[in-house]
Design a protein around this motif. Sequence first.
Motif, PDB file in Angstrom:
ATOM      1  N   GLN A 295       7.022  31.164 -15.274  1.00 14.70           N
ATOM      2  CA  GLN A 295       6.881  29.938 -14.498  1.00 14.70           C
ATOM      3  C   GLN A 295       8.169  29.549 -13.799  1.00 14.70           C
ATOM      4  O   GLN A 295       8.154  28.764 -12.860  1.00 14.70           O
ATOM      5  CB  GLN A 295       6.407  28.799 -15.388  1.00 14.70           C
TER       6      GLN A 295
ATOM      7  N   GLY B 241       8.386  27.618  -4.514  1.00 13.37           N
ATOM      8  CA  GLY B 241       7.226  28.431  -4.169  1.00 13.37           C
ATOM      9  C   GLY B 241       7.622  29.755  -3.547  1.00 13.37           C
ATOM     10  O   GLY B 241       7.035  30.805  -3.862  1.00 13.37           O
TER      11      GLY B 241
ATOM     12  N   ALA C 142       1.882  29.644 -11.820  1.00 14.84           N
ATOM     13  CA  ALA C 142       1.705  28.660 -10.741  1.00 14.84           C
ATOM     14  C   ALA C 142       2.218  27.283 -11.125  1.00 14.84           C
ATOM     15  O   ALA C 142       1.981  26.313 -10.402  1.00 14.84           O
ATOM     16  CB  ALA C 142       0.231  28.577 -10.350  1.00 14.84           C
TER      17      ALA C 142
ATOM     18  N   LEU D  44       4.363  24.426  -8.685  1.00 17.58           N
ATOM     19  CA  LEU D  44       4.240  24.818  -7.284  1.00 17.58           C
ATOM     20  C   LEU D  44       3.400  23.796  -6.520  1.00 17.58           C
ATOM     21  O   LEU D  44       2.511  23.153  -7.082  1.00 17.58           O
ATOM     22  CB  LEU D  44       3.591  26.203  -7.168  1.00 17.58           C
TER      23      LEU D  44
ATOM     24  N   GLU E  92       0.818  27.484  -4.634  1.00 18.09           N
ATOM     25  CA  GLU E  92      -0.040  27.837  -5.757  1.00 18.09           C
ATOM     26  C   GLU E  92      -1.205  28.700  -5.295  1.00 18.09           C
ATOM     27  O   GLU E  92      -1.556  29.700  -5.934  1.00 18.09           O
ATOM     28  CB  GLU E  92      -0.564  26.571  -6.441  1.00 18.09           C
TER      29      GLU E  92
ATOM     30  N   THR F 143      -2.194  30.071 -18.775  1.00 16.27           N
ATOM     31  CA  THR F 143      -2.342  29.115 -17.671  1.00 16.27           C
ATOM     32  C   THR F 143      -2.947  27.804 -18.156  1.00 16.27           C
ATOM     33  O   THR F 143      -3.635  27.761 -19.186  1.00 16.27           O
ATOM     34  CB  THR F 143      -3.221  29.709 -16.554  1.00 16.27           C
TER      35      THR F 143
ATOM     36  N   GLN G  21      -4.186  26.051 -15.342  1.00 16.95           N
ATOM     37  CA  GLN G  21      -4.973  25.862 -14.128  1.00 16.95           C
ATOM     38  C   GLN G  21      -6.369  26.446 -14.360  1.00 16.95           C
ATOM     39  O   GLN G  21      -6.638  27.599 -14.013  1.00 16.95           O
ATOM     40  CB  GLN G  21      -4.281  26.539 -12.933  1.00 16.95           C
TER      41      GLN G  21
END
Length: 587
Positions: free
Chosen positions: A429, A488, A512, A515, A520, A540, A542
């Motif tokens: 990350q 990013g 991600a 970001l 992302e 993750t 996300q």
Amino acid sequence: MNKTRQQELTLWLKKQSILSRRWLSISRVLGTLSGILIIAQAWLLASLLNQMIMEKIPREALLLSFALLILVFILRAWVVWLREKAGFHAGQHIRQHIRKQALERLQQAGPAWIQGKPAGAWATLILEQVEDMQDFYARYLPQMSLAAIVPLLIVITLFPVNWAAALILLCTAPLIPLFMAMVGMGAADANRRNFLALARLSAHFLDRLKGMETLRIFNRGEAEINAMGEVSRDFRQRTMEVLRLAFLSSGVLEFFASLSIALVAVYFGFSYLGEFNFGHYGTGITLFAGFLALIMAPEFFQPLRDLGTFYHAKAQAIGAADSLKTFMEAPLQYPQQGTQRLEDVPVTLEAQDLVILSNEGHTLAGPLSFTINPGERIALVGVSGAGKSSLVNLLSGFLAYEGTLTVNGTEFREIDLTTWRHLLSWVGQNPLLPADTLRDNILLGAPQASEEQFTDAMQRAWVHEFIGQLPKGVDTRTGDGASRLSVGQAQRVAVARALIQPCRLLLLDEPAASLDAQSEQRVMQALNDAALQQSTLMVTHQLDTIKNWDQIWVMQDGKIVQQGNFSELSSQTGPFADLLQHRQEAI
């Protein structure tokens, strides 16, 4: 710090001196030679004064003695210079070895353990604390021998001339190391507290420096400035405490040395007045004996004075060695490494009752039982602290374990980690770009890659989207900590580095995180495409990006509590449904 701990640290410091025994021996020999030259210098000077004053010998007749005295002065200065050089080389060699040992231990412990302390604290340990051992080896250790040898040589020289003066020096000498040790015990403890304060200050400052933009966004700049002021004041107070003890020890030394020299002067003064009639073996007291004793009396205490001056270096070294020795001797469990080399073929990982251990031997996660098949895409989800990153660190070869973990049927602890890591690619990350230019950072993953492979990796990671905005394109310098790139952009470069060389297992740890929406989307698109080409394990939070993944593992309290695809788990009640609900509420 108690006395037993100080003795233990002193023994540890002295044990390291074996590494540079030759240079330390040279320093001691040169110091002894300097002491002999001091005696010769005092003898020549006393003889010259006696001959000029009592025997009325003209100065022209003493030119040879004057030339000899000047030669001794020059020779002594040269010997002192050589001794300083030898001591410096001894300290430098030992410091380099200790620093190398510390860095090797950090490397063995791995990033999973290093992250337990802020970078500023490690910097203080490896740089400042090792550096503060220089004077202990360069000056204090050789001076310990000289503090006994040189005064003994002076007493042996002075005793046949006047036993009373030699006895005065001999009786008052033990008072200096006695009071010096009493003051030094407090100085060592003060130095230890000072190093702890310095480590806190370094870590505090570096953490705030890294988060400066975030602090500004949330208007916390003024509060952190005040906090830094408090930490700085605490460090300043502790530094002044150390200096206060150092000046106190110097004052004690000067007091007792001056007292002893005054006694010698008083003895000779009353002897010349006829009040004292002892110490000269019945031959009568001479001006030569008085001059010789008074010239050598300060030199008798000079090695003890120097030892007192360098005693602060000992206290400083003990304070520095406290946390360093604890770090070097902490019982750590390193990942076992075998010799079995793996072929570059698709990998199957199987775990049975796997328990992941920290370097201190504590359980981080487990027991776990799972299988990762070739080409399978697995998303690892769960709340923070569930053990997800521990599993990634284990598969990277940075943590020990109990139970069974096999790669293509071979036990993981029997595998050569170097060959295993050649089959891995990893994206974390926090993108790390240590090389000088953007091109060099991408080619770290495959230094021999062709221009076609390089261009393909950039396109797959969407690096080409912003490369035209940089002044020198792919040859643009990234700056310290990738400061010339946005987070990013730096993450896309890290993805390109992971994709430039085909791998067998792709490990993704919150790739991600932190970001913006566009970055992302680009990063996850690149990683989703890459995940189709090998086995992939991604940690993750996300959840909306893993709908099409083959499996989702839900971890809770160090265990895998749910397994299945997105549609299966989202239709069930349980931890995954709770995570999905929390995610939707956050959005």
